[in-house]
Structures are given as structure tokens and as C-alpha cells.
Design a protein around this motif. Structure first.
Motif, mmCIF file in Angstrom:
data_model
loop_
_atom_site.group_PDB
_atom_site.id
_atom_site.type_symbol
_atom_site.label_atom_id
_atom_site.label_comp_id
_atom_site.label_asym_id
_atom_site.label_seq_id
_atom_site.Cartn_x
_atom_site.Cartn_y
_atom_site.Cartn_z
ATOM 1 N N ASN A 163 -0.802 -0.682 5.030
ATOM 2 C CA ASN A 163 -1.355 -0.139 3.786
ATOM 3 C C ASN A 163 -0.822 -0.975 2.633
ATOM 4 O O ASN A 163 0.364 -0.909 2.307
ATOM 5 C CB ASN A 163 -0.942 1.327 3.631
ATOM 6 N N THR A 222 -0.041 -1.477 -0.731
ATOM 7 C CA THR A 222 0.130 -0.558 -1.852
ATOM 8 C C THR A 222 -0.383 -1.138 -3.156
ATOM 9 O O THR A 222 -0.802 -0.401 -4.054
ATOM 10 C CB THR A 222 1.629 -0.208 -2.001
ATOM 11 N N GLY A 265 -4.409 -0.681 -2.785
ATOM 12 C CA GLY A 265 -5.008 0.522 -2.210
ATOM 13 C C GLY A 265 -5.913 0.222 -1.046
ATOM 14 O O GLY A 265 -7.002 0.793 -0.931
ATOM 15 N N THR A 268 -6.188 -0.210 3.248
ATOM 16 C CA THR A 268 -5.624 0.071 4.561
ATOM 17 C C THR A 268 -6.344 -0.763 5.612
ATOM 18 O O THR A 268 -7.582 -0.780 5.660
ATOM 19 C CB THR A 268 -5.755 1.558 4.916
ATOM 20 N N SER A 303 2.493 3.923 4.668
ATOM 21 C CA SER A 303 1.532 4.578 5.561
ATOM 22 C C SER A 303 2.205 5.564 6.513
ATOM 23 O O SER A 303 1.713 6.676 6.705
ATOM 24 C CB SER A 303 0.753 3.528 6.370
ATOM 25 N N TRP A 360 -11.937 0.071 3.717
ATOM 26 C CA TRP A 360 -10.605 -0.350 3.285
ATOM 27 C C TRP A 360 -9.867 0.747 2.517
ATOM 28 O O TRP A 360 -8.685 0.590 2.217
ATOM 29 C CB TRP A 360 -10.691 -1.589 2.391
ATOM 30 N N SER A 388 -7.656 3.463 0.982
ATOM 31 C CA SER A 388 -6.353 4.000 1.365
ATOM 32 C C SER A 388 -6.293 5.487 1.056
ATOM 33 O O SER A 388 -6.763 5.932 0.005
ATOM 34 C CB SER A 388 -5.234 3.282 0.607
ATOM 35 N N SER A 409 -3.349 6.926 0.742
ATOM 36 C CA SER A 409 -2.054 7.180 0.106
ATOM 37 C C SER A 409 -1.982 6.652 -1.318
ATOM 38 O O SER A 409 -1.131 7.089 -2.095
ATOM 39 C CB SER A 409 -0.902 6.609 0.944
#
Length: 388
Positions: free
Chosen positions: A141, A143, A146, A148, A174, A297, A299, A301
Motif C-alpha cells: 500500500n 501511502t 493511496g 494498493t 496495510s 488501485w 486504497s 487505508s
């Protein structure tokens, strides 16, 4: 400023009261005969978060960055070739570390907003008929953007080419938030940190190694001292550490794992997906876009939100902090000033997250971004209301 700071950077994340209370302990003898009653169950239960039965878990008093170094130096030698992809600041930093450690790093530039290109990866592995590539360094992931990447797809590429390279994963933002299956996906070294999905202060590098990766210690020639796995493997089975550990962090980790397992990992992953989708609904209602270029893609989180041309993301972040006591993540390196980041991981629910969206709306309007007041909050609330 009255009221609490609303912390919505993608790490550190908000720490539950029960973890803070668990960490508020008197100092104790870390060589006592009862200390293993804390250590041994914590390390065993940590494996459940990584979803591994075959692997071995470790906790270093350090950060996720140190976890990268633990993974590399304990299993590789100077001059070993590793393959990676650069698509954000943290994948960049891991690549940079590998170079500093004397590894032969082959990496491909990928547009920021995308993740690991699986077709290109499989083609490169197939081309490596002499198996010169010893390891893959994959940021699960990213950060900063954003994004994954598909770890199951990486494993399929390795299996399709019968390539023996070890599979290393940066799971700092992640693990404990997004689905992560160490054994099922054949991951050899997984790296995380305490300050994101584990909902703790920064200060623990949390790792798990496969049997294959641990066996690689026998030939690894990279210099290591404090971060040497051999010392942990000598002391951890008995419930001790090779040096003085941070006992409050270990008590906090025990409570963190308890909370995660009590909720159930599948429920944790589903909660993060649902909350993240609410944020994405809000971004769309504002008429803005994510840095992540395609839904595959996205994310669950962290969402990196692009600002309109001519608008400074840093101004929005400063307004949010100074006027509304809201902390947002900034753009890093190549995307500095172009986006702001909303962290939606760890200890949060709909009502806590909606406060971040409300603060973002006000900061956007304060900085001349033409959005309708309440549009994003309303879109997120309706999604959460209908899916609750």
C-alpha cells in the motif's frame, strides 16, 4: 484551541483508550521468570495478524523503515540483485535503502497513481532464466499516493514463471487494515509498524519471516548488528529479547492484537473498505479525483485527493490544521503541493470519519475550491447509511 485534534494523517493513527491504558504500566524486570508470560503469547498471536502459521514473527523497538533493513540485511548479501517498482515516496525510499546496503537494485518507474504492473513483472521474471533476481521488493500500500497493489497477482507471476526469488512486502500501511495473507500468497518477509493499523504509537517494527527467508540467513553476508535476527531467534523462544525491550509497547501490542482479533480480521478489512468507499463517494461529490488512476488501485487505508490546477494543497492542509484543528497528510516528493491525504485506517468509524470530511469541505471552500457545502459529507453519509 478547544476540543481535540482530529488526526487523519495516514499514520500515526488514533490510539484507542484501552491501548493507552494498557501501556500505562510500571517498569519491570525484563529478565524475570514471569516476563515470558507477556512475550511468548504476543509473538504467537502476532502471527495471526500476518495470517501465517508457518512463519515466525518478530518485534523490534524501531520503525517500519528499520523493518525494511531487517528484511534485507538478514537474508541477502552485497551485490545480490533485487527487483522493485517505484510508484511513490515509500517504494522510492525502500529502493534507496537497498542501494545504500550494497544490493544491485533493478527497478522500473511506474506512473504515480498506479501500482505493480503484473504483466511486466511476469515478463521480467520469465526473462531471468538464470535466476539472478534474488528477491522482489513490493510495497503493498503506497501511502504517498493511496495505491494498493495486488499481492496475490505477484505470487501468480512468480508461480507462473517458476521463479525462486523471495517475495518481500512493505505492509506498513496495510497489515492490520487490509487483507494480508502471508502463507496463502507465499510472502517470505513482511514488514509493518505499530503506528498505523495496529493503532499504537510509533516505535515497533513488526515483521514475519517464512521458513525460506529464515534459511537464507545462513548465506546472507550483509553487515548487521542491532537488527540481527539471529539474536532474536536465540532469545525469543524463551520469552526474552537480546536487549532491553520497550515493555509499555509490548503491553500495548498485546491489547492491539486483542482488539483486532476480537473484532475479527474479516470484519476489520470490511470496515476499512466500507469507510474508504464513503470517502471516495465524498471526493466524487466534490468533483475532485484521486491520485489512484483506476478503481483497481484504490486504497482502503488512505485516499490521496488531487487539488484543482492553481490551488495549493499545502494551503488547504494548513487551513484545516490552523482553523479547524484537523490534521491531513501532505503530498510527498513528486506530488508535493498537488494533493492532500485523508488517512482512514485504524480506530475509526463513520461518525469519526465524517468529521474529517466536514473539515476538508470547509478548508476547500476557504481556499477557493468551488464545491457545494455539504456535498461530500452528504454523499458519504448516504453511502454509509444505506450499507450499514
Amino acid at each position: 484551541m478547544a476540543g481535540r485534534n482530529h488526526l487523519y494523517v495516514p499514520g500515526p493513527t488514533n490510539t484507542p483508550d484501552s491501548i493507552l491504558q494498557a501501556m500505562h504500566v510500571s517498569m519491570e524486570d525484563h529478565r524475570s521468570p514471569i516476563f515470558p508470560e507477556l512475550v511468548k503469547p504476543v509473538l504467537e498471536d502476532l502471527k495471526k495478524i500476518f495470517q501465517t502459521e508457518k512463519g515466525t514473527a518478530f518485534a523490534f523497538p524501531a520503525t517500519g523503515t528499520a523493518g525494511w533493513e531487517v528484511a534485507l540485511t538478514n537474508t541477502l548479501s552485497r551485490g545480490d540483485k533485487v527487483l522493485s517498482y517505484r510508484f511513490g515516496q515509500f517504494s522510492h525510499l525502500w529502493i534507496d535503502m537497498a542501494k545504500r546496503l550494497g544490493l544491485d537494485v533493478e527497478y522500473t518507474e511506474v506512473p504515480w497513481g498506479e501500482g505493480v504492473p503484473l504483466d511486466a513483472l511476469q515478463a521480467r521474471l520469465a526473462q531471468d532464466s538464470n535466476h539472478e533476481i534474488k528477491a522482489l521488493l513490493i510495497t503493498h500500500n503506497e501511502t504517498a499516493t493511496g495505491v494498493t497493489s495486488d499481492l496475490a497477482g505477484v505470487r501468480k507471476a512468480l508461480d507462473a514463471t517458476s521463479h525462486p526469488a523471495m517475495f518481500y512486502v512493505d505492509g506498513v500501511s496495510s497489515i492490520a487494515s487490509l487483507d494480508f495473507r502471508m502463507d496463502e500468497w507465499g510472502i517470505d518477509a513482511a514488514v509493518s509498524g505499530s503506528q498505523k493499523g495496529f493503532m499504537m504509537p510509533a516505535g515497533l517494527a513488526l515483521l514475519a519471516f517464512s521458513e525460506k527467508a529464515l534459511a537464507a540467513r545462513e548465506t546472507a553476508q550483509c553487515t548487521r548488528g542491532f537488527l540481527d535476527l539471529n539474536d532474536h531467534l536465540m532469545h525469543n523462544p524463551g520469552g526474552y529479547f537480546p536487549y532491553t525491550p520497550s515493555t509499555p509497547m509490548l503491553y500495548g501490542l498485546r491489547e492491539s492484537i486483542r482488539l483486532l482479533l476480537e473484532e475479527g480480521l474479516d470484519n476489520v478489512f470490511a470496515r476499512h473498505q466500507r469507510l474508504a468507499e464513503g470517502v471516495r463517494q465524498a471526493v466524487a461529490a466534490w468533483g475532485l479525483t484521486l491520485c489512484a488512476k483506476e478503481p483497481k488501485w484504490y486504497s482502503n487505508s488512505v485516499s490521496a485527493v488531487m487539488v484543482p490546477e492553481g490551488v495549493s494543497a499545502q494551503d488547504i492542509i494548513m487551513t484545516a490544521f490552523n482553523k479547524y484543528n484537523l490534521s491531513l497528510g501532505g503530498g510527498l516528493s513528486e506530488v508535493a503541493g498537488k494533493l492532500f491525504r485523508i488517512g482512514h485506517l485504524g480506530d475509526l468509524n463513520e461518525l469519526s470519519l465524517v468529521s474529517a470530511l466536514a473539515g476538508v469541505e470547509m478548508a476547500l471552500r476557504d481556499n477557493g475550491v468551488n464545491i457545494e457545502a455539504g456535498s461530500g459529507v452528504g454523499a458519504a453519509c448516504e453511502y454509509w447509511r444505506k450499507t450499514g
